[in-house]
Design a protein around this motif. Structure first.
Motif, PDB file in Angstrom:
ATOM      1  N   SER A 347     -22.959 -29.221  -5.265  1.00 35.59           N
ATOM      2  CA  SER A 347     -21.703 -28.492  -5.100  1.00 35.59           C
ATOM      3  C   SER A 347     -20.502 -29.418  -5.276  1.00 35.59           C
ATOM      4  O   SER A 347     -19.538 -29.074  -5.961  1.00 35.59           O
ATOM      5  CB  SER A 347     -21.684 -27.841  -3.712  1.00 35.59           C
ATOM      6  N   ALA A 349     -20.383 -32.093  -7.020  1.00 33.32           N
ATOM      7  CA  ALA A 349     -20.288 -32.499  -8.422  1.00 33.32           C
ATOM      8  C   ALA A 349     -19.693 -31.390  -9.281  1.00 33.32           C
ATOM      9  O   ALA A 349     -19.253 -31.636 -10.399  1.00 33.32           O
ATOM     10  CB  ALA A 349     -21.672 -32.876  -8.956  1.00 33.32           C
ATOM     11  N   MET A 350     -19.707 -30.158  -8.755  1.00 34.16           N
ATOM     12  CA  MET A 350     -19.054 -29.073  -9.489  1.00 34.16           C
ATOM     13  C   MET A 350     -17.552 -29.084  -9.265  1.00 34.16           C
ATOM     14  O   MET A 350     -16.828 -28.252  -9.790  1.00 34.16           O
ATOM     15  CB  MET A 350     -19.579 -27.707  -9.019  1.00 34.16           C
ATOM     16  N   GLY A 351     -17.089 -29.983  -8.415  1.00 34.18           N
ATOM     17  CA  GLY A 351     -15.666 -30.031  -8.111  1.00 34.18           C
ATOM     18  C   GLY A 351     -15.292 -29.181  -6.919  1.00 34.18           C
ATOM     19  O   GLY A 351     -14.127 -28.862  -6.718  1.00 34.18           O
TER      20      GLY A 351
ATOM     21  N   MET B  63     -18.852 -39.711  -7.687  1.00 30.61           N
ATOM     22  CA  MET B  63     -19.818 -39.206  -6.716  1.00 30.61           C
ATOM     23  C   MET B  63     -20.177 -40.290  -5.700  1.00 30.61           C
ATOM     24  O   MET B  63     -20.734 -40.010  -4.640  1.00 30.61           O
ATOM     25  CB  MET B  63     -21.089 -38.704  -7.418  1.00 30.61           C
ATOM     26  N   VAL B  91     -11.298 -33.248  -7.199  1.00 33.02           N
ATOM     27  CA  VAL B  91     -11.769 -31.911  -7.551  1.00 33.02           C
ATOM     28  C   VAL B  91     -11.566 -31.664  -9.048  1.00 33.02           C
ATOM     29  O   VAL B  91     -12.472 -31.200  -9.743  1.00 33.02           O
ATOM     30  CB  VAL B  91     -11.040 -30.853  -6.701  1.00 33.02           C
ATOM     31  N   ARG B  94     -13.974 -33.887 -11.172  1.00 28.29           N
ATOM     32  CA  ARG B  94     -15.370 -33.434 -11.245  1.00 28.29           C
ATOM     33  C   ARG B  94     -15.497 -32.144 -12.054  1.00 28.29           C
ATOM     34  O   ARG B  94     -16.584 -31.847 -12.553  1.00 28.29           O
ATOM     35  CB  ARG B  94     -15.945 -33.270  -9.837  1.00 28.29           C
ATOM     36  N   PHE B 107     -28.539 -23.800  -6.210  1.00 32.38           N
ATOM     37  CA  PHE B 107     -28.220 -23.322  -4.874  1.00 32.38           C
ATOM     38  C   PHE B 107     -29.155 -22.168  -4.533  1.00 32.38           C
ATOM     39  O   PHE B 107     -29.606 -21.459  -5.438  1.00 32.38           O
ATOM     40  CB  PHE B 107     -26.770 -22.821  -4.815  1.00 32.38           C
ATOM     41  N   TYR B 117     -20.555 -20.004  -9.571  1.00 35.03           N
ATOM     42  CA  TYR B 117     -20.033 -20.814  -8.462  1.00 35.03           C
ATOM     43  C   TYR B 117     -18.819 -21.654  -8.886  1.00 35.03           C
ATOM     44  O   TYR B 117     -17.751 -21.579  -8.278  1.00 35.03           O
ATOM     45  CB  TYR B 117     -21.156 -21.715  -7.941  1.00 35.03           C
ATOM     46  N   HIS B 122     -12.900 -22.787  -9.058  1.00 28.24           N
ATOM     47  CA  HIS B 122     -11.769 -23.325  -9.822  1.00 28.24           C
ATOM     48  C   HIS B 122     -10.851 -22.228 -10.336  1.00 28.24           C
ATOM     49  O   HIS B 122      -9.870 -22.518 -11.028  1.00 28.24           O
ATOM     50  CB  HIS B 122     -12.283 -24.175 -10.984  1.00 28.24           C
TER      51      HIS B 122
END
Lengths: 461, 262
Positions: A347, A349-351, B63, B91, B94, B107, B117, B122
């Motif tokens: 999660s 890494a998805m920003g 990361m 944010v 990434r 997930f 997701y 975003h």
């Protein structure tokens, strides 16, 4: 005296059997080829010891139940015993007195009739002690010798000892389960008696709770035992007010501890929270009654509610909520921590931000565990007594106003059992019916909670 | 360190690392690495276990920030902007530099929600139909659409390992990144699933800058255009994949390629 004595003998003989078994096993182990002996000497020793000591210990338990009955029969068969009064209570007193003197725990008899019974009691006790010890030793010796004769190089003592260990562990786990059934049985018996006097329909659906221990036990009392106000008070205080406090605070503290706190800070806060779970509930009760309840009353009066009492469901519920925060937070903590770290990394890494990750990935994934924790907390809260006794009164009120005095099932059980009613009066017996209902409800809650938690565990393994 | 520049004039640098060192506590895991990651090509990091290639990969989208003891020195630029500067929003970074992990980590949500997701957090899609489009396009690019189009509501964790990994790639694509980092994306998969992932990397290469860490030298040789060889926290050699595998300039690279150690 004789059962304890038998236990000591069992220990002593067991040790002797152990030493003998080991000596024999060592001797043949040394003589045999390496792969020929299937178990190490220690296992052979335990095999003999178990056969000596365990049956003897079981016999000791049996004898401790059986021998008083046999002794009493012996005494009653003597001429003095034949002359005893028929009436139960007096008869028992005389027997008990004679036995106390015979045992040496009382110096002299009070009732003259007892005097003639002392000697028979002494004789009988001696006789059956000798029989018990003699039989026990003989049995242990025979079994021990039999076991001793069986141990040979090719004898699988290891497997047998392991089986005995398993049986012991099984027995230990059965104790708790059997106790649960015992509790249930003792409740059911009295509950059935209660329902013979008051109909279950009146009890479960009536809305007025006003038992009178002084009333005539034979008069119909259905309208006095409507338990709905108690169930409502229990749910309102334990499952609603307390949970409104405990769920958000517990969850937030768990999230903080697992996701935000530095390891050092976590090391301080987590034990501190767990100490909260170890505080006796009476102490919470003081806090509720002396600090929180007056504060709530003053606050209510300040905003114009003039009839606010100093005993309120709100005070009890709030403090109870604080009390169970550790339950909720530690279960939530465990289940959030059990969500694989890769999920969180994915999660991030998805920003996603930290709080987005918590809200959208961690909590949904940990939800079953959290729900399980909350349900355990609820069953704990509705069984709680002291806080409510001290802060929420004993008046059964059916009301949705949290500022009113209310009472719960457990508080009523205490009040009824310590009250002045005789034991077979419906007012006293109703305590068992209440306890039975409470037991069933918490049992069901725990059962559901465990099922939910189990499903959660399967999802990640 | 041997670096061959200007091997391909068309390859402009998408990311540029200069003198990067990474510490875990007092231990130096990466020692002074400088490298240019070309846009729209596949760059492979190879090297023995513990050589720091994964650690370096994780510095490229920060990361390593999630590891409390990790500390990064030096400069890493994305399109000329230092990603470790205080003005850089992690944010945003990434979202532009996506990542696929060694072990597939979908997930525990539906396939649809797994892809949706990123766009949701975003705010990329303005409505349901646009979100549907993004989900379909991402799954198509990841070569998974035909296998899952009839069961988008099923849990992503119910897919096979190879499908899960392609789902994770689709998930990364959904936010339209410029760079995709892959940390041994096929090491937990069987040979058939691995082949599919490699094929997918090939397809994606023209569209994104891809950096892949791999244990398998054959895989690096098959999918990458450039290869960097890492050893003991240092980058030993970096150049066109053909050259690294056929005619390496450094003795250590040659030893590793020919299996003399590693």
């Amino acid at each position: 005296m004789s059962p304890a004595f038998l236990f000591l003998i069992a220990l002593g003989l067991g040790l002797a059997g152990w030493l003998a078994g080991r000596a024999k096993a060592r001797a043949f182990s040394r003589a045999a080829a390496p792969r020929e002996v299937v178990a190490r000497p220690g296992y052979h020793a335990w095999y003999v010891a178990i056969w000596v000591a365990v049956p003897l210990a079981l016999f000791a338990v049996l004898w401790s139940v059986l021998s008083p009955i046999l002794i009493e029969q012996w005494v009653l068969a003597t001429p003095a015993g034949q002359n005893l009064p028929e009436f139960g209570f007096q008869r028992q007193t005389i027997l008990a007195e004679a036995q106390a003197v015979a045992r040496g725990s009382a110096a002299a008899v009070f009732t003259p009739q007892a005097r003639d019974l002392v000697e028979p009691f002494r004789e009988a006790t001696l006789f059956y002690t000798l029989i018990g010890v003699g039989f026990g030793i003989a049995m242990a010796a025979i079994l021990g010798l039999w076991a001793y004769s069986r141990i040979k190089p090719a004898f699988g003592a290891r497997v047998r000892v392991e089986r005995a260990v398993m049986a012991l562990l099984l027995l230990a786990s059965l104790v708790a389960i059997l106790t649960t059934f015992g509790i249930l049985a003792s409740l059911v018996f009295e509950t059935v008696r209660f329902f013979g006097m008051v109909s279950p329909v009146d009890f479960l659906f009536g809305t007025s709770w006003n038992p009178d221990p002084m009333s005539s036990p034979t008069a119909p009392q259905g309208d006095r035992y409507g338990a709905i106000p108690l169930f409502w008070g229990t749910i309102f205080i334990g499952a609603i007010i307390a949970m409104i406090v405990a769920i958000p605070l517990g969850m937030m503290s768990a999230i903080y501890l697992t996701q935000y706190a530095s390891p050092r800070w976590r090391k301080i806060i987590k034990p501190a929270l767990e100490i909260l779970a170890g505080v006796p509930t009476v102490v919470y009760g003081y806090f509720a009654a002396l600090t929180v309840a007056p504060m709530i009353r003053d606050a209510a009066q300040a905003v114009g509610i003039t009839n606010a009492s100093s005993e309120s469901a709100l005070a009890a519920g709030l403090v109870m909520g604080v009390m169970i925060i550790p339950f909720v937070s530690s279960m939530a903590d465990d289940s959030i921590a059990a969500v694989p770290g890769s999920m969180r990394d994915g999660s991030l890494a998805m920003g996603a931000t930290k709080s987005e990750t918590i809200k959208k990935v961690l909590i949904p994934a940990a939800l079953p565990g959290i729900v399980g924790g909350v349900m355990l907390a609820v069953s704990r809260a509705i069984g709680e007594t002291m806080i409510v006794v001290m802060a929420a009164s004993t008046a059964a009120n059916l009301s949705a106003n949290p500022l009113e005095a209310m009472t719960t099932v457990t508080v009523q059980i205490v009040a009824l059992l310590t009250g002045e009613g005789s034991f077979d009066h419906p007012a006293t017996l109703s305590a068992f019916a209440l306890g039975f209902v409470l037991f069933m409800v918490t049992l069901a809650l725990n059962f559901i909670a465990l099922r939910v938690v189990k499903r959660f565990r399967e999802a990640y393994e | 360190m041997t670096v061959i520049h200007d091997m391909d004039d068309k390859a402009e640098a998408k990311m540029r690392a200069r003198d990067v060192s990474v510490y875990y506590g007092d231990k130096k895991a990466i020692d002074d690495v400088s490298i240019d990651i070309p846009t729209k090509y596949v760059t492979a990091f190879i090297g023995p276990s513990g050589c720091g290639k994964s650690t370096f990969l994780r510095t490229l989208n920060r990361m390593n920030d999630t590891i409390a003891s990790a500390r990064v020195e030096g400069n890493i630029e994305l399109d000329g902007e230092n990603i470790y500067s205080s003005g850089m929003d992690v944010v945003q970074l990434r979202a532009r530099v996506g990542m696929v992990f060694q072990k597939p980590n979908p997930f525990p949500k539906s396939i649809y929600d797994n892809i949706a997701y990123g766009p949701k957090i975003h705010g990329i899609a303005s409505g349901k139909s646009e979100l549907d489009e993004i989900v379909e396009r991402s799954l198509q690019r990841a070569g998974l659409w035909n296998e899952v189009k009839d069961r988008l509501g099923e849990s992503g964790t119910a897919l096979s390992g190879g499908q899960q990994q392609r789902l994770c790639i689709a998930r990364a694509i959904a936010v339209d990144p410029e760079v995709i980092l892959m940390d041994e994306p096929a090491s937990a998969l069987d040979p058939i699933a691995t082949a599919k992932i490699e094929e997918l990397i090939d397809d994606l290469a023209g569209r994104y800058a891809i950096v892949i860490v791999t244990h398998s030298m054959q895989q690096a040789a098959r999918v990458s255009h450039r290869t960097a060889f890492f050893h003991l926290g240092k980058m030993v050699e970096y150049g066109p994949t053909d050259q690294i595998f056929t005619n390496p300039l450094e003795e250590r690279t040659k030893d590793y390629i020919t299996g003399r150690y590693g």
